[in-house]
Design an enzyme around this catalytic site. Sequence first.
Site, PDB file in Angstrom:
ATOM      1  N   GLU A 121     -21.114 -92.182  64.940  1.00 19.74           N
ATOM      2  CA  GLU A 121     -21.619 -91.213  65.931  1.00 19.74           C
ATOM      3  C   GLU A 121     -21.974 -89.875  65.280  1.00 19.74           C
ATOM      4  OE1 GLU A 121     -22.277 -93.512  68.733  1.00 19.74           O
ATOM      5  OE2 GLU A 121     -22.916 -91.431  68.709  1.00 19.74           O
TER       6      GLU A 121
HETATM    7  C1  LIG Z   1     -18.014 -99.640  62.093  1.00 18.10           C
HETATM    8  C2  LIG Z   1     -19.327 -98.952  62.337  1.00 18.10           C
HETATM    9  C3  LIG Z   1     -19.877 -98.994  63.609  1.00 18.10           C
HETATM   10  C4  LIG Z   1     -21.120 -98.384  63.851  1.00 18.10           C
HETATM   11  N1  LIG Z   1     -21.712 -98.515  65.088  1.00 18.10           N
HETATM   12  C5  LIG Z   1     -23.008 -98.111  65.245  1.00 18.10           C
HETATM   13  C6  LIG Z   1     -23.734 -98.430  66.437  1.00 18.10           C
HETATM   14  O1  LIG Z   1     -23.207 -99.020  67.379  1.00 18.10           O
HETATM   15  N2  LIG Z   1     -25.052 -98.077  66.507  1.00 18.10           N
HETATM   16  C7  LIG Z   1     -25.678 -97.430  65.489  1.00 18.10           C
HETATM   17  O2  LIG Z   1     -26.861 -97.150  65.617  1.00 18.10           O
HETATM   18  N3  LIG Z   1     -25.012 -97.093  64.346  1.00 18.10           N
HETATM   19  C8  LIG Z   1     -23.707 -97.432  64.197  1.00 18.10           C
HETATM   20  N4  LIG Z   1     -23.026 -97.126  63.034  1.00 18.10           N
HETATM   21  C9  LIG Z   1     -23.707 -96.370  62.009  1.00 18.10           C
HETATM   22  C10 LIG Z   1     -23.115 -94.978  61.827  1.00 18.10           C
HETATM   23  O3  LIG Z   1     -23.449 -94.161  62.926  1.00 18.10           O
HETATM   24  C11 LIG Z   1     -23.608 -94.442  60.480  1.00 18.10           C
HETATM   25  O4  LIG Z   1     -22.901 -95.153  59.483  1.00 18.10           O
HETATM   26  C12 LIG Z   1     -23.392 -92.958  60.327  1.00 18.10           C
HETATM   27  O5  LIG Z   1     -24.231 -92.241  61.197  1.00 18.10           O
HETATM   28  C13 LIG Z   1     -23.655 -92.459  58.897  1.00 18.10           C
HETATM   29  O6  LIG Z   1     -24.841 -92.977  58.371  1.00 18.10           O
HETATM   30  P1  LIG Z   1     -24.823 -93.706  56.932  1.00 18.10           P
HETATM   31  O7  LIG Z   1     -23.743 -94.735  56.975  1.00 18.10           O
HETATM   32  O8  LIG Z   1     -26.176 -94.148  56.608  1.00 18.10           O
HETATM   33  O9  LIG Z   1     -24.338 -92.587  55.925  1.00 18.10           O
HETATM   34  P2  LIG Z   1     -25.306 -91.550  55.192  1.00 18.10           P
HETATM   35  O10 LIG Z   1     -26.244 -90.950  56.154  1.00 18.10           O
HETATM   36  O11 LIG Z   1     -25.855 -92.196  53.976  1.00 18.10           O
HETATM   37  O12 LIG Z   1     -24.246 -90.432  54.760  1.00 18.10           O
HETATM   38  C14 LIG Z   1     -23.426 -90.526  53.581  1.00 18.10           C
HETATM   39  C15 LIG Z   1     -22.745 -89.170  53.379  1.00 18.10           C
HETATM   40  O13 LIG Z   1     -23.742 -88.158  53.169  1.00 18.10           O
HETATM   41  C16 LIG Z   1     -23.615 -87.130  54.128  1.00 18.10           C
HETATM   42  N5  LIG Z   1     -24.948 -86.665  54.516  1.00 18.10           N
HETATM   43  C17 LIG Z   1     -26.023 -87.414  54.846  1.00 18.10           C
HETATM   44  N6  LIG Z   1     -27.069 -86.623  55.152  1.00 18.10           N
HETATM   45  C18 LIG Z   1     -26.652 -85.356  55.037  1.00 18.10           C
HETATM   46  C19 LIG Z   1     -27.263 -84.080  55.231  1.00 18.10           C
HETATM   47  N7  LIG Z   1     -28.521 -83.952  55.649  1.00 18.10           N
HETATM   48  N8  LIG Z   1     -26.518 -82.984  55.015  1.00 18.10           N
HETATM   49  C20 LIG Z   1     -25.225 -83.088  54.621  1.00 18.10           C
HETATM   50  N9  LIG Z   1     -24.601 -84.256  54.419  1.00 18.10           N
HETATM   51  C21 LIG Z   1     -25.293 -85.378  54.628  1.00 18.10           C
HETATM   52  C22 LIG Z   1     -22.850 -87.739  55.295  1.00 18.10           C
HETATM   53  O14 LIG Z   1     -22.141 -86.754  56.041  1.00 18.10           O
HETATM   54  C23 LIG Z   1     -21.930 -88.721  54.580  1.00 18.10           C
HETATM   55  O15 LIG Z   1     -20.769 -88.061  54.160  1.00 18.10           O
HETATM   56  C24 LIG Z   1     -21.768 -97.684  62.794  1.00 18.10           C
HETATM   57  C25 LIG Z   1     -21.176 -97.628  61.534  1.00 18.10           C
HETATM   58  C26 LIG Z   1     -19.985 -98.251  61.295  1.00 18.10           C
HETATM   59  C27 LIG Z   1     -19.418 -98.215  59.894  1.00 18.10           C
END
Ligand SMILES: Cc1cc2nc3c(=O)[nH]c(=O)nc-3n(C[C@H](O)[C@H](O)[C@H](O)COP(=O)(O)OP(=O)(O)OC[C@H]3O[C@@H](n4cnc5c(N)ncnc54)[C@H](O)[C@@H]3O)c2cc1C
Length: 591
Positions: free
Chosen positions: A436
């Site tokens: 989220e």
């Molecule tokens: C168990 C689980 C359930 C989920 N359920 C859903 C769901 O129902 N629907 C859905 O759509 N998604 C879902 N997600 C996805 C989840 O919302 C994302 O994993 C989350 O938003 C982070 O995206 P990412 O994993 O690509 O991490 P990334 O975006 O790659 O982030 C990696 C790190 O970099 C940091 N970062 C990234 N961009 C920036 C920036 N611009 N400035 C500063 N820091 C930054 C982040 O804070 C994080 O620490 C789920 C994920 C999991 C693991």
Amino acid sequence: MTVYKAPVDEMSFLINQVLGMDKIAQLPGYEEATPDMVDAILSEAARFFGEVVAPTNQPADQQGSHLDGTTVITAPVLDGIYQQLTESGWTSLTGDVEYGGQGLPMLLSVAVDEMSQSANMSFGLCPMLTKGVVTALDMYGSDEQKALYLPKLVSGEWAGTMNLTEPQAGSDLAAVRTKAVPEGDHYRLSGQKIFITWGDHEYTDNIIHLVLARTPDAPEGVKGISLFVVPKFLINEDGSRGERNDVYCVGLEHKMGIHASPTCSLSFGDNDGAVGYLVGEENQGLVYMFAMMNEARLAVGLQGVSISERAYQQAVAYAKDRVQGSAPGVSKATIIHHPDVRRMLMQMRALTEGARALAYSALAHEDHAFKETDEAESAYHQRRVDLLTPLVKGWCTEIGMEVTSLGVQVHGGMGFVEETGAAQHMRDARILPIYEGTNGIQSMDLVGRKIARDKGVAAGELMKVLLPVVAEARTAGLVEMADALEYSLAACQQAVESLFAQATGDWAAPGSAAYNLMMLMGTTVAGALMAKSAIVAVSLNASGEGNGVFNNCKITTTRFFAEQIMPRNQAYLATIKAGSASVMALDIEAF
Ligand SMILES: Cc1cc2nc3c(=O)[nH]c(=O)nc-3n(C[C@H](O)[C@H](O)[C@H](O)COP(=O)(O)OP(=O)(O)OC[C@H]3O[C@@H](n4cnc5c(N)ncnc54)[C@H](O)[C@@H]3O)c2cc1C
């Protein structure tokens, strides 16, 4: 097996005595939320979630869910529970009466939702996401879409999901690539979504996916994203279930926690394209999805409270049972006699109560924002909800990790092995700061959208209502809290001023400090709400009302929060004042 007993006295105290359920029950449409009705709902919910759902938590974690072809097989111990949940009406408390909901205040349903997530967080995610779909369709769906989907989503006969994430589009939704090509009155969607919570299961006849996708001529970036409803089964004109739509679960993630919640990779359009229907206007998808995300962010913050409560209850039970060492006057002492264990239990308790107060207060403001007839009054409360949302999501989930980790520590070695269940809470809590919108993203939302964009108006309003609490706490004899709160409110002010002074010459300053500002403000607002609770407890004691033991516990826990938690604010302020220099100094190659 770990026992869970909903903290009904604490919930009722907060709802009725601190956060003003009496005023909320006077808002048009909420008249049915009488004190008797609130008590009846809390005690019946406590029975259902404590006796029926909570015992499934550990076996469901062990059984997990798995994929058989494209069919998701959920934990057998949960069989039949979803039907009991929906038939008892626990998923429709806040639903619009027009669509078969009960139209009750969110300040009441937040307590029931807390119980649901404490009982089994993996399972609770399914109705939680459905509620978000209801909100988005209620706000932005056409009349036809509302009539078709909302009654069955509100009753829980159908479940809903939220489909944003793709392999290359996580925090950055500008990178969404799923395509939606117009075809008559609908669109054909194709693409891959990952990490979709409860993306498929057999609990319901149909699953309503809300999906972000791009139409062929859409502009680049977030301005070109639209929102679609994609039902798992198409719906015939007479409302009966039609053909299977072209959306399938093609994989389940193997995760460190929430094992009973299937986290699905969904493939849209591998055959003819999945039939989807546009919600609202093209290219407005992200705005619409935010309606769902904001609600889900508050709900995830609440999960931090729920998991903390469950971990706390379990740690107390273990500490009262485990004999180890001696204490003055006790030769074979249980570990709860040892000051360091008491410190950990008090820390768990104080953080959980503070987080609960913070999360519930946001929902109380949401009730006012939703139902106040005066536009300015409603807008005032909406500004508060908007400001509190990143604090609830960020602070309550950070403390969820801290509290569950302390829960493991209280258990000693038995915390590190799986059989006690303490480790499960810690594993489950770890997702909360990630999904989220990560807590990093929440903190930047706080600084950018919630403080800078409105030039500090909402933050100023919040400080204005919290400042008098200092004097009230002092008058009530809560000296430690009065001092801690006075310092913390001034620290928030200084932190914001320092951050904005640095930001003019240093692009990295806001990003370097945002997390610590979120923690500073979260600790401060939670502390102020603890102070308000203790002020009520002092006055109840003075008039001989309420439960004296409960009141005294509240006063003591508040003192602990002031003395042992709020000093963290000095460190948060110092890090914010230090700026970005040491954060950004190393060359990237030096890492
Ligand atoms: C168990 C689980 C359930 C989920 N359920 C859903 C769901 O129902 N629907 C859905 O759509 N998604 C879902 N997600 C996805 C989840 O919302 C994302 O994993 C989350 O938003 C982070 O995206 P990412 O994993 O690509 O991490 P990334 O975006 O790659 O982030 C990696 C790190 O970099 C940091 N970062 C990234 N961009 C920036 C920036 N611009 N400035 C500063 N820091 C930054 C982040 O804070 C994080 O620490 C789920 C994920 C999991 C693991």
